[in-house]
Design an enzyme around this catalytic site. Structure first.
Site, PDB file in Angstrom:
ATOM      1  N   ASP A   1      12.790  -0.686   1.432  1.00 48.34           N
ATOM      2  CA  ASP A   1      12.794  -1.232   0.068  1.00 48.34           C
ATOM      3  C   ASP A   1      11.522  -2.068  -0.119  1.00 48.34           C
ATOM      4  O   ASP A   1      10.516  -1.784   0.524  1.00 48.34           O
ATOM      5  CB  ASP A   1      14.097  -2.024  -0.166  1.00 48.34           C
TER       6      ASP A   1
ATOM      7  N   HIS B   1       8.572  -0.183  -0.673  1.00 50.29           N
ATOM      8  CA  HIS B   1       8.433  -0.036  -2.123  1.00 50.29           C
ATOM      9  C   HIS B   1       7.366  -0.955  -2.704  1.00 50.29           C
ATOM     10  O   HIS B   1       7.326  -1.179  -3.906  1.00 50.29           O
ATOM     11  CB  HIS B   1       9.778  -0.281  -2.810  1.00 50.29           C
TER      12      HIS B   1
END
Ligand code: NAG
Ligand code: NAG
Length: 370
Positions: free
Chosen positions: A218, A241
């Site tokens: 993430d 991310h």
């Protein structure tokens, strides 16, 4: 009452165990968890040894030592203050998570709370391992939803040279802290580990994350509501991310982030580079945000502002994004859209020869004539 006190004193004298512990504590102010009964075999629950070693370190001041080349199975390890000033944790060994069935939802692996001037340093190999692979594939498991390291209400914190790996959820969270530096932190989880943010920063100010390597499934760093003066420099991010402001406007309607400076970072194979994400229906702001001197290697969305981030509320308000600078981005992009500035259209009001009053309207009507 008199009698009771008397017994306690006698017991103190004849207990060899208590005497040893007192000596450990007062000799050189070094509190090694092994001296408090920790096994360090990765299987025995060593939580009690950490509680006892910390209670001495906190009370008398000095260094709590987690020795190298050992794994301590524990959960909900609390290093809480207030304590004597300048406590140091020498984090050379690892704290490893208990089996999934034992780890209660809502418990942190390591919870550091209410401390001023704490330093944590390691040999680069010590830290925490969350054994997350047992959780990642499981759709219906109630994942702990919490971080391996949770720093709450800290001031003047310095953390360096530790490794945090395989969290079921986030790796390091910083909440309600003022003044913290994280250097040479290594975070490592695979790209297919869901919701494993590297750093989550919220309700905090004057935080620096520097010279660190973050691999996760993430955000490498997520800067959340009510945070200001947050810097990230010398970060290599990927997989992951990217470095994100937000998402804002999600949990609390009025999310505020300002003065974020991301500089000299490298993104490798990430889905985003510098990102600001806000949800519809939120309020508050993201302002004075700088991303600069960024190196991109195969990044899908190098620059992205997304004001329609998922699961917004059906309200006609927005988190206001202003004073944002992206400069000095170089490298390669793996997607079609290198720069994506997806901002929400503002509803406006027009008044032509209109008279009257307007109350409680969104957008507000300021042009009505009296
Ligand atoms: C963050 O960077 C700014 C410059 O953009 C600097 O003034 C500030 O002192 C830095 N703060 C920390 C905590 O490093
Ligand atoms: C940029 O970051 C790298 C670490 O990724 C560091 O080695 C280098 O010294 C930094 N350069 C500047 C100009 O800060």
């Amino acid at each position: 009452m008199q009698m009771f006190n008397f017994f306690v004193i006698i017991l103190g004298f004849i207990s060899p165990c208590l005497c040893t512990r007192l000596n450990v504590g007062t000799k050189n102010n070094n509190y090694n968890v092994m001296d408090y009964g920790a096994r360090g075999d990765g299987k025995t629950d060593d939580s009690h040894a950490f509680v006892n070693a910390w209670s001495s370190a906190c009370k008398y001041g000095g260094t709590l030592t987690i020795p190298a080349e050992k794994s301590f199975m524990a959960t909900n390890v609390k290093f809480s203050g207030p304590c004597k000033p300048k406590i140091h944790i020498q984090f050379d060994g690892k704290i490893v998570a208990p089996p999934k069935a034992v780890w209660k939802s809502g418990e942190y692996l390591i919870y550091i709370d209410n401390l001023d001037g704490l330093t944590i340093d390691g040999n680069g190999k010590g830290g925490a391992d969350g054994d997350g692979s047992t959780w990642w594939q499981c759709q219906n498991c109630n994942r702990p939803g919490v971080q391996l390291f949770h720093f709450h209400s800290c001031k003047n914190l310095k953390v360096s040279n530790i490794m945090v790996t395989n969290s079921p959820s986030g790796h390091v969270s910083v909440n309600q802290c003022n003044g913290a530096t994280f250097s040479h932190i290594s975070i490592n989880s695979p790209s297919n580990s869901p919701n494993t943010d590297g750093f989550d920063i919220s309700f905090s100010s004057n935080i620096l994350v520097e010279d660190s390597n973050i691999k996760s499934g993430d955000d490498c760093i997520a800067i959340n509501g009510d945070s200001s003066f947050i810097n990230a420099t010398g970060i290599t991010c990927g997989p992951g991310h990217g470095i994100s402001v937000g998402s804002l406007g999600k949990v609390r309607p009025n999310d505020k982030v300002s003065d974020v400076h991301v500089r000299n970072c490298t993104f490798t194979g990430t889905s985003n580079g510098g990102r600001i994400k806000t949800k519809m229906g939120g309020s508050g702001y993201a302002k004075n945000i700088i991303f600069e001197e960024i190196i991109l290697d195969n990044v899908k969305n190098p620059i992205i502002i997304d004001q329609k981030y998922k699961n917004g509320l059906p309200r006609n308000t927005d988190v206001v994004v202003s004073d944002v600078k992206f400069r000095g981005f170089t490298g390669t992009c793996s997607g079609d859209i290198a720069i994506n500035l997806d901002c929400r259209k503002k509803l406006s009001v027009v008044c032509n020869n209109a008279y009257g009053t307007a109350t409680n309207t969104i957008p507000s009507v300021t042009c009505l004539l009296k």
